[in-house]
Design an enzyme around this catalytic site. Structure first.
Site, mmCIF file in Angstrom:
data_model
loop_
_atom_site.group_PDB
_atom_site.id
_atom_site.type_symbol
_atom_site.label_atom_id
_atom_site.label_comp_id
_atom_site.label_asym_id
_atom_site.label_seq_id
_atom_site.Cartn_x
_atom_site.Cartn_y
_atom_site.Cartn_z
ATOM 1 N N HIS A 13 0.142 -2.405 -3.433
ATOM 2 C CA HIS A 13 0.940 -1.355 -2.795
ATOM 3 C C HIS A 13 1.985 -1.940 -1.856
ATOM 4 O O HIS A 13 1.860 -3.065 -1.376
ATOM 5 C CB HIS A 13 0.035 -0.385 -2.033
ATOM 6 C CG HIS A 13 -0.763 -1.037 -0.951
ATOM 7 N ND1 HIS A 13 -0.222 -1.350 0.274
ATOM 8 C CD2 HIS A 13 -2.051 -1.436 -0.915
ATOM 9 C CE1 HIS A 13 -1.147 -1.923 1.028
ATOM 10 N NE2 HIS A 13 -2.270 -1.989 0.329
ATOM 11 N N GLU A 86 -9.666 -0.295 -3.248
ATOM 12 C CA GLU A 86 -9.955 -1.536 -2.521
ATOM 13 C C GLU A 86 -11.377 -1.458 -1.962
ATOM 14 O O GLU A 86 -11.914 -0.367 -1.759
ATOM 15 C CB GLU A 86 -8.951 -1.704 -1.377
ATOM 16 C CG GLU A 86 -8.995 -3.074 -0.760
ATOM 17 C CD GLU A 86 -7.744 -3.397 0.039
ATOM 18 O OE1 GLU A 86 -7.779 -4.419 0.722
ATOM 19 O OE2 GLU A 86 -6.773 -2.653 -0.027
ATOM 20 N N HIS A 88 -14.450 -1.497 0.654
ATOM 21 C CA HIS A 88 -14.621 -0.956 2.008
ATOM 22 C C HIS A 88 -14.925 -2.131 2.936
ATOM 23 O O HIS A 88 -15.873 -2.884 2.702
ATOM 24 C CB HIS A 88 -15.764 0.057 2.012
ATOM 25 C CG HIS A 88 -16.116 0.577 3.362
ATOM 26 N ND1 HIS A 88 -15.172 1.010 4.269
ATOM 27 C CD2 HIS A 88 -17.307 0.731 3.973
ATOM 28 C CE1 HIS A 88 -15.776 1.404 5.369
ATOM 29 N NE2 HIS A 88 -17.073 1.237 5.210
#
Length: 129
Positions: A13, A86, A88
């Site tokens: 991203h 993704e 944690h």
């Protein structure tokens, strides 16, 4: 026999306030910064001429926002895949590596050595994903 070539492109991203600050951000889902939006547009502009079959995206807002300009140019609907989330980071969420090292040193060293089998403090291991 016909050989089929499959090309995959993996794109992280665009910039968020957490990536700009070099902070862990797995389940936190900040929006893209202006620079991150510009990154998404630049990627779409540069790669739209390739032959795309599909665009698979994490459900995170930052990932969907990054993929949207490309999908708009291609006329493709992004395909959301939960498995692209993704990991944690648990108690490390929002902290820099330096802060994590200071507060959770032993866990951090274990995780750096093998993130697949060692979870961030209160988070998930890479193999759990």
């Amino acid at each position: 026999m016909k050989v089929v070539v499959l090309t995959l492109y993996f794109l992280r991203h665009g910039q968020t306030s957490f990536s700009r600050a070099n902070a862990y951000c797995g389940e936190l889902d900040p929006p893209l910064t202006d620079a991150g939006l510009a990154m998404a547009e630049a990627f779409a502009e540069h790669y739209a001429q390739l032959s795309w079959q599909a665009v698979f995206v994490s459900p995170m807002v930052r990932a969907r926002t990054t993929a949207q300009p490309l999908c708009d140019r291609l006329g493709l609907q992004m395909q959301i895949r939960d498995g692209l989330r993704e990991i944690h980071y648990g108690q490390w969420e929002g902290l820099s590596p330096e802060e994590v090292n200071a507060k959770f040193h032993d866990d951090y060293v274990r995780w750096l050595a093998d993130p697949g089998w060692n979870a961030p403090t209160g988070g998930e291991r890479g193999i759990d994903q």
